[in-house]
Design a protein around this motif. Structure first.
Motif, mmCIF file in Angstrom:
data_model
loop_
_atom_site.group_PDB
_atom_site.id
_atom_site.type_symbol
_atom_site.label_atom_id
_atom_site.label_comp_id
_atom_site.label_asym_id
_atom_site.label_seq_id
_atom_site.Cartn_x
_atom_site.Cartn_y
_atom_site.Cartn_z
ATOM 1 N N ASP A 282 0.831 -1.208 0.000
ATOM 2 C CA ASP A 282 0.000 0.000 0.000
ATOM 3 C C ASP A 282 0.867 1.259 0.000
ATOM 4 O O ASP A 282 1.488 1.603 1.011
ATOM 5 N N TYR A 283 0.888 1.966 -1.128
ATOM 6 C CA TYR A 283 1.709 3.167 -1.247
ATOM 7 C C TYR A 283 1.246 4.291 -0.322
ATOM 8 O O TYR A 283 2.041 5.184 -0.008
ATOM 9 N N THR A 284 0.008 4.286 0.121
ATOM 10 C CA THR A 284 -0.457 5.361 1.005
ATOM 11 C C THR A 284 0.287 5.358 2.331
ATOM 12 O O THR A 284 0.340 6.377 3.025
ATOM 13 N N LEU A 285 0.897 4.230 2.690
ATOM 14 C CA LEU A 285 1.649 4.162 3.945
ATOM 15 C C LEU A 285 2.978 4.914 3.862
ATOM 16 O O LEU A 285 3.668 5.069 4.875
ATOM 17 N N ALA B 285 6.421 7.635 -9.776
ATOM 18 C CA ALA B 285 5.132 8.322 -9.905
ATOM 19 C C ALA B 285 4.225 7.978 -8.723
ATOM 20 O O ALA B 285 3.556 8.862 -8.161
ATOM 21 N N ARG B 286 4.213 6.735 -8.333
ATOM 22 C CA ARG B 286 3.358 6.310 -7.225
ATOM 23 C C ARG B 286 3.873 6.845 -5.892
ATOM 24 O O ARG B 286 3.081 7.191 -5.011
ATOM 25 N N ILE B 287 5.198 6.932 -5.747
ATOM 26 C CA ILE B 287 5.761 7.513 -4.527
ATOM 27 C C ILE B 287 5.374 8.983 -4.419
ATOM 28 O O ILE B 287 4.903 9.449 -3.371
ATOM 29 N N GLU B 288 5.564 9.735 -5.507
ATOM 30 C CA GLU B 288 5.318 11.174 -5.463
ATOM 31 C C GLU B 288 3.844 11.503 -5.231
ATOM 32 O O GLU B 288 3.519 12.580 -4.717
ATOM 33 N N ARG B 289 2.954 10.607 -5.607
ATOM 34 C CA ARG B 289 1.528 10.854 -5.354
ATOM 35 C C ARG B 289 1.207 10.830 -3.852
ATOM 36 O O ARG B 289 0.203 11.396 -3.436
ATOM 37 N N VAL C 24 3.791 11.126 -1.039
ATOM 38 C CA VAL C 24 4.647 11.837 -0.081
ATOM 39 C C VAL C 24 4.506 13.342 -0.251
ATOM 40 O O VAL C 24 4.062 13.825 -1.287
ATOM 41 N N ASP C 25 4.909 14.079 0.776
ATOM 42 C CA ASP C 25 4.807 15.531 0.668
ATOM 43 C C ASP C 25 6.055 16.114 0.018
ATOM 44 O O ASP C 25 7.008 15.391 -0.298
ATOM 45 N N ALA C 26 6.040 17.425 -0.166
ATOM 46 C CA ALA C 26 7.090 18.091 -0.959
ATOM 47 C C ALA C 26 8.453 18.046 -0.300
ATOM 48 O O ALA C 26 9.476 18.231 -0.971
ATOM 49 N N ASN C 27 8.509 17.798 1.015
ATOM 50 C CA ASN C 27 9.790 17.805 1.724
ATOM 51 C C ASN C 27 10.443 16.424 1.817
ATOM 52 O O ASN C 27 11.545 16.303 2.347
ATOM 53 N N THR C 28 9.781 15.414 1.312
ATOM 54 C CA THR C 28 10.331 14.066 1.391
ATOM 55 C C THR C 28 11.457 13.876 0.376
ATOM 56 O O THR C 28 11.313 14.213 -0.798
ATOM 57 N N GLN D 89 8.535 14.666 -10.666
ATOM 58 C CA GLN D 89 7.966 16.010 -10.725
ATOM 59 C C GLN D 89 8.847 16.996 -9.972
ATOM 60 O O GLN D 89 8.912 18.174 -10.330
ATOM 61 N N GLN D 90 9.500 16.526 -8.917
ATOM 62 C CA GLN D 90 10.428 17.363 -8.140
ATOM 63 C C GLN D 90 11.812 16.713 -8.172
ATOM 64 O O GLN D 90 12.224 16.063 -7.209
ATOM 65 N N PRO D 91 12.540 16.879 -9.255
ATOM 66 C CA PRO D 91 13.845 16.215 -9.378
ATOM 67 C C PRO D 91 14.885 16.720 -8.392
ATOM 68 O O PRO D 91 15.882 16.031 -8.147
ATOM 69 N N ASN D 92 14.664 17.914 -7.825
ATOM 70 C CA ASN D 92 15.646 18.477 -6.896
ATOM 71 C C ASN D 92 15.796 17.651 -5.619
ATOM 72 O O ASN D 92 16.826 17.692 -4.955
#
Length: 323
Positions: free
Chosen positions: A79-82, A105-109, A111-115, A134-137
């Motif tokens: 479950d990716y939501t975990l 793609a599934r991870i970025e959906r 986690v938040d922007a600071n992960t 989406q956030q390569p940085n």
């Protein structure tokens, strides 16, 4: 300087032998771990691998508390939501770009922007994989040695778009994972250890091909010469130890004579054409039997335990000398 800890919740995606080893390394360092497999059918085998790695870590005496107490410190899931709430997610799936792209793609959906998102790849350039985020940085390479919980090596690699501050944060925190981290600021093909070792492989095969030395003799040179000092000194401290002037004439004489092979060595071609995979199917550069392959794996495990403790002993002494 003490840095702010990432948080106590970390995830590893991919529960193969390397992924399960990394999970145990994080458990040993005191984190709660989400152990996620992209394949539902691998839930059971993934959980079994983690248990096996915990047992090996226990036998080596490296766990700071009883093995059974870690049962509440990790969860095996599909479950990716975990992944929500994790401050670091390490991808450790097979080296297939299409699969990695889907996993990112599934991870970025979730986690938040600071992960921070990282990959354990040793084969695909980090800058290339960044195109799939989406956030390569916030993406970087974090490459362990096997077994992850019983080796000091950790290689952190920045891609072209990696935020160096985040990479340095991982480097600093990795010391609490009982690692001696290397930070590679520029993404070069093969990273550091692979490039160094492949240079050695190339020259080794060149010497064997020319009939100067046998494979077993060359291996013995590494085992009983280089192996006797490299753990404590590395290569450049060794130069200082021996005296830099000793190397000048040798470099001028030897460098022009080093091999420059650009293709797969002849000694490997026939084996590869037969599907040879070394000890994994008993077809490699050396003759293997099931018994000899098992013994090699067992002895390597025992050696890892002993060299881990020995290196730690001298690591602390060298750190006291600011070396």
């Amino acid at each position: 300087m003490e840095t702010e800890r990432l948080g106590n919740r970390i995830a590893v995606v991919g529960l193969g032998l390397m992924g399960s080893s990394i999970i145990v390394s994080f458990l040993k360092a005191g984190y709660d771990v989400v152990a996620l497999t992209p394949l539902l059918e691998e839930m059971e085998i993934g959980a079994q691998r983690i248990e096996e790695q915990l047992e090996l870590c226990t036998k080596m005496g490296l766990l700071p508390r009883e093995k059974d107490s870690y049962a509440t410190s990790y969860i095996v899931t599909h479950d990716y939501t975990l992944l929500q709430g994790c401050r670091l997610v390490v991808e450790c799936v097979i080296e297939v770009e299409a699969i990695k792209k889907e996993v990112y793609a599934r991870i970025e959906r979730e986690v938040d922007a600071n992960t921070i998102i990282a990959t354990n790849t040793s084969a695909i350039p980090i800058s290339h994989l960044q195109q799939y985020l989406q956030q390569p940085n916030r993406f970087m390479g974090i490459h362990w040695a096997e077994p992850a919980y019983a080796t000091r090596f950790l290689e952190i690699t920045c891609g072209k778009e990696t935020d160096v501050v985040l990479a340095e944060k991982i480097r600093d925190e990795a010391e609490s994972w009982e690692k001696e981290p290397t930070l590679l600021y520029k993404d070069i093909r093969g990273f550091i250890t692979n490039r160094l070792m492949y240079a050695v492989y190339r020259e080794g095969f060149n010497l064997i091909h020319k009939g100067h030395v046998s494979m077993s003799s060359l291996d013995r040179c590494f085992q009983y010469d280089i192996g006797a000092w490299i753990t404590i000194m590395g290569i450049f401290r060794r130069m200082d130890f021996m005296g830099l002037s000793e190397y000048v004439n040798t470099y001028n004489h030897i460098f022009p004579k080093l091999g420059n092979l650009k293709n797969v060595p002849q000694q490997m071609k026939g084996i590869l054409e037969e599907g040879g995979r070394g000890i994994h199917n008993l077809n490699g550069l050396y003759p293997h039997t099931e018994s000899s392959a098992d013994k090699l794996e067992q002895e390597f495990s025992h050696f890892n335990e002993e060299i881990y403790r020995l290196a730690d002993k001298y690591r602390k002494k060298l750190n006291d000398l600011n070396l």
